[in-house]
Design a protein around this motif. Sequence first.
Motif, short mmCIF file in Angstrom:
data_model
loop_
_atom_site.label_atom_id
_atom_site.label_comp_id
_atom_site.label_asym_id
_atom_site.label_seq_id
_atom_site.Cartn_x
_atom_site.Cartn_y
_atom_site.Cartn_z
N ASP A 1 -8.61 8.27 2.50
CA ASP A 1 -10.20 7.99 2.73
C ASP A 1 -10.36 6.71 1.93
OD1 ASP A 1 -10.64 9.74 5.00
OD2 ASP A 1 -11.04 11.41 3.06
N GLY A 2 -9.32 5.95 1.86
CA GLY A 2 -9.63 4.61 1.11
C GLY A 2 -9.55 4.82 -0.48
N ASN A 3 -9.23 6.06 -1.02
CA ASN A 3 -9.06 6.41 -2.41
C ASN A 3 -7.58 5.97 -3.03
OD1 ASN A 3 -11.77 7.44 -2.99
ND2 ASN A 3 -11.07 9.15 -1.86
N PHE A 4 -6.76 5.94 -2.07
CA PHE A 4 -5.32 5.31 -2.51
C PHE A 4 -5.09 3.87 -2.06
CE2 PHE A 4 -0.80 4.65 -3.09
CZ PHE A 4 -0.49 5.62 -3.85
N VAL A 5 -5.09 2.97 -2.88
CA VAL A 5 -4.65 1.65 -2.37
C VAL A 5 -3.27 1.27 -2.60
CG1 VAL A 5 -5.38 -0.90 -2.57
CG2 VAL A 5 -7.19 0.92 -2.99
N LEU A 6 -2.66 1.24 -1.18
CA LEU A 6 -1.21 1.18 -1.40
C LEU A 6 -0.92 -0.46 -1.49
CD1 LEU A 6 1.60 2.43 -1.18
CD2 LEU A 6 1.29 2.43 1.32
N GLY A 7 -1.49 -1.21 -0.60
CA GLY A 7 -1.11 -2.60 -0.55
C GLY A 7 -2.33 -3.52 -0.41
N LEU A 8 -2.45 -4.74 -1.02
CA LEU A 8 -3.27 -5.72 -0.75
C LEU A 8 -2.91 -6.79 0.42
CD1 LEU A 8 -3.87 -6.59 -4.48
CD2 LEU A 8 -5.25 -4.90 -2.99
N GLY A 9 -3.58 -6.97 1.48
CA GLY A 9 -3.18 -7.46 2.53
C GLY A 9 -2.98 -8.91 2.39
N THR B 1 -3.09 -12.72 -3.43
CA THR B 1 -3.80 -12.41 -1.88
C THR B 1 -5.22 -13.03 -2.08
OG1 THR B 1 -4.18 -9.97 -2.89
CG2 THR B 1 -2.56 -10.49 -1.46
N ALA B 2 -5.68 -13.42 -3.07
CA ALA B 2 -7.13 -13.72 -3.05
C ALA B 2 -7.45 -15.03 -2.01
CB ALA B 2 -7.44 -14.31 -4.38
N PRO B 3 -8.69 -14.99 -1.66
CA PRO B 3 -8.85 -16.04 -0.48
C PRO B 3 -8.34 -17.60 -0.80
CG PRO B 3 -10.71 -14.75 -0.95
CD PRO B 3 -9.88 -14.19 -2.06
N GLU B 4 -8.53 -17.84 -1.94
CA GLU B 4 -8.29 -19.42 -2.31
C GLU B 4 -6.67 -19.57 -1.89
OE1 GLU B 4 -9.28 -22.94 -2.99
OE2 GLU B 4 -10.67 -21.38 -2.96
N GLN B 5 -5.92 -18.59 -2.50
CA GLN B 5 -4.51 -18.82 -2.49
C GLN B 5 -4.00 -18.66 -0.98
OE1 GLN B 5 -5.10 -19.68 -5.56
NE2 GLN B 5 -5.38 -17.31 -5.68
N GLN B 6 -4.84 -17.57 -0.04
CA GLN B 6 -4.40 -17.36 1.19
C GLN B 6 -4.59 -18.81 2.00
OE1 GLN B 6 -6.02 -14.10 3.14
NE2 GLN B 6 -4.62 -12.56 2.14
N THR C 1 2.37 -22.90 5.29
CA THR C 1 3.23 -22.14 6.30
C THR C 1 2.56 -22.07 7.45
OG1 THR C 1 2.56 -20.07 5.51
CG2 THR C 1 4.35 -21.32 4.55
N GLY C 2 1.03 -21.95 7.68
CA GLY C 2 0.63 -21.70 8.82
C GLY C 2 0.19 -19.93 9.04
N ASN C 3 0.54 -19.19 7.86
CA ASN C 3 0.29 -17.86 8.04
C ASN C 3 -1.25 -17.60 7.97
OD1 ASN C 3 3.07 -17.59 8.04
ND2 ASN C 3 3.13 -16.73 5.98
N LEU C 4 -1.67 -17.18 8.97
CA LEU C 4 -3.15 -17.03 8.89
C LEU C 4 -3.70 -15.85 8.16
CD1 LEU C 4 -5.63 -17.81 10.75
CD2 LEU C 4 -5.45 -15.60 11.93
N PRO C 5 -4.99 -16.22 7.07
CA PRO C 5 -5.51 -15.48 5.81
C PRO C 5 -6.24 -14.37 6.67
CG PRO C 5 -6.27 -17.79 5.81
CD PRO C 5 -5.54 -17.73 7.20
N SER C 6 -6.03 -13.25 6.11
CA SER C 6 -6.73 -12.10 6.48
C SER C 6 -7.88 -11.82 5.98
CB SER C 6 -5.44 -10.90 6.33
OG SER C 6 -5.49 -10.78 4.78
N GLU C 7 -8.77 -12.62 5.25
CA GLU C 7 -9.78 -12.64 4.75
C GLU C 7 -10.81 -13.52 5.19
OE1 GLU C 7 -8.21 -11.38 0.39
OE2 GLU C 7 -8.09 -13.44 0.88
#
Lengths: 424, 304
Positions: free
Chosen positions: A134-142, A327-332, A339-345
């Motif tokens: 339920d969102g309490n375990f954060v496994l990975g940052l997008g 993974t912060a917006p600025e870096q994405q 590279t053309g990889n689309l941000p997820s934010e």
Amino acid sequence: MSRTRTASTTAAALAAALVAGCGGGGGDAGDGKVKLSIGIFSDFGYTNLIEEYQAAHPNIEVEQRTVKMEQHHTQLATQLAGGRGAADIVAIEEGNITQFRQSKDKFVNLADYGAKELEGQWAAWKWNQGTTDDGNFVLGLGTDMGSLALCYRRDLFEAAGLPTDREAVGKLWPTWEEYLEVADTFSAKTPDKKFVDTAQNVYKAILDQTEEGYFAKADDSFIGDSNPKVEQAFTLAASLGEKKQTGALAPFSQDWNVALKQASFATTTCPAWALALIKAGAGDEAAGKWDVAAAPGGGGNWGGSFLAVPKQGEHPKEAYELAKWLTAPEQQKRIFKETGNLPSEPAAYQDPEVTSTVNEYFNAAPVGQIFGNSAESLEPTYRGAKDAKVTPVFNNALSRVETGKQSTSDAFDQAVGEARDAAK
Amino acid sequence: MSWRDKLGRLDTKYTPYVIIAPFFVVFGVFGLYPLLHTAWVSLHDWQLIDGDQGFVGLANYTALLADPNFWNALGNTISLFLLSTVPQLFAALGLAALLDRGLRGRAFWRAGVLLPNVISVAAVALVFAQLFGRDFGIVNALLGVVGIDPVDWRAQTWASHLAISSMVVWRWTGYNALIYLAAMQSVPKDLYESAMLDGASRRRVFWSITVPSIRPTILFTVIVSTIGGMQLFVEPQLFDPGGTATGTGGDDRQFQTLVMYLYEKGFRLFDAGYSSAVAWVLFMVVLVVAVVNFTVARRIASKG
């Protein structure tokens, strides 16, 4: 006597070397720096960013390890099992993360370091894919995401008497059924070219536009045999194979690259990250010949990864800090440009800098806008814990149809049977 | 006896053990221990990441024996082994006989035959995969010249087996030829001379003198090739367009070998228990085939 002594000193030295050899693996560099490693696949566009991070944090040294995608995940599984060898930060692809979520005790809960405060950065579904309990375990940052488009070759379309303008092409196929009709027109006019590279990618694209695939959202049970969407997607994609309108190529394989170079197929499904692969395969001589249009059936998600921190690392806090920064917006945004990889934010993919980006190679297609729009309407399909086990079974089945070994229904029946076993 | 003498005696008594010990230590750590551990794992429901999920006895083995994919992989392995080992050893024998003659630039030719073996197997597989490409491969282009339709090398069972075997043959023929050559050079020359005096043909000399004289060497290569052949993995795995993503050896498992099946179960499906059972059965199969080979090869060789 001297012989014995030599032997025993040799043995002692050997033993010491063995112990020393086992003790390796990350840790602190001799100069007191914190050494971090990051394990990725394909091109995450991190090389420049890492250099910048090191410059800003003189006490940190980052080593990037890149292997092929499948190998990366297999290796990670073995490293987690063995309790050593994994990088301090590891990338996990969207199709694989459910599998690793099952073994979350091998990973650091990033919420312990305050990751929950970052939730608002991501598109909600992306955030949810990376969390559990339920969102309490954060496994990975997008990291990135893979909203869908359809790439096509303008010269082949022209030869088949089809429109070449990307707006007009997108209007040819609001649905996949209409896409199949375009395929028929194309094949009738240009019988020596294939309409699409592989049935597998079409199948995946269609399936990724549904809410549920092989597994039920409610309880993760296998529904690949009863979910009508699965059979529909399979039948649609397989019909291209039956009519020999596909190149019967394994996606992104060596043959696929050769076929790109030889211009032997006219369309391919292309998530944002695939543009780089098409460009690499088709080469400079095809510049301007490929273009990007909207995908049939609206948007969909395909791919995109997460950065996770395995528990076995010695510096979880520093690893988290780096993952958070990458993974912060600025870096994405910067990665998208590189590279053309689309941000997820949203803050990144709605940014004018991103939306105004055009891709010169793809006939100056406004990729920022195309993929950004596609991302807005995106509703990702649910992935079960055993998705990665079941998917290849259906891909093989489609390949059997393409190579003329089986009829669509036989191939589907066999796949469903095998998938049931694999999902047990 | 002085202290020094005592030590000297201990030295002669135990030093040899100390000197050979590293092999047994290394074998114990990297050979015996994994073997026994694998046996232990195969008796459990064992997941790759999460480990032991409970003892299940021989359940993995009974499941394996009823698993059509296992029998398919076994059949493919044997087919690939026969297709690659038999022509390979005969070719090596012929090649060695040629190299044994007084050629000009002997060293060049002898080193040359070993070259394929030195090249990384991954590179070999990549090149061959391109040669045997369906649409743009050279082999199909050559077949086209003589009017044969292009073959889908990966899709058809027999075609894929031929293509993979050609890789193995190309890679190992020279290696075996050099081993045969070394053995041939120790055959006493007077045997040849008396045969020549008796008017024996080259062919007759080869089959009646050379081959029987290098019997033990042939035996050795047969056994080594058997063990290698039963563990065939990299060539077919890289020939598979799906690569490690599927690891099924083609869309219909048409060239999946036992080791590929082991890999698929263990490292793609994460079922370490089942995969260990495959490993043990493979171990047994290799033992049986090696023993059969040994007896057959010895009998054939002794007839000479």
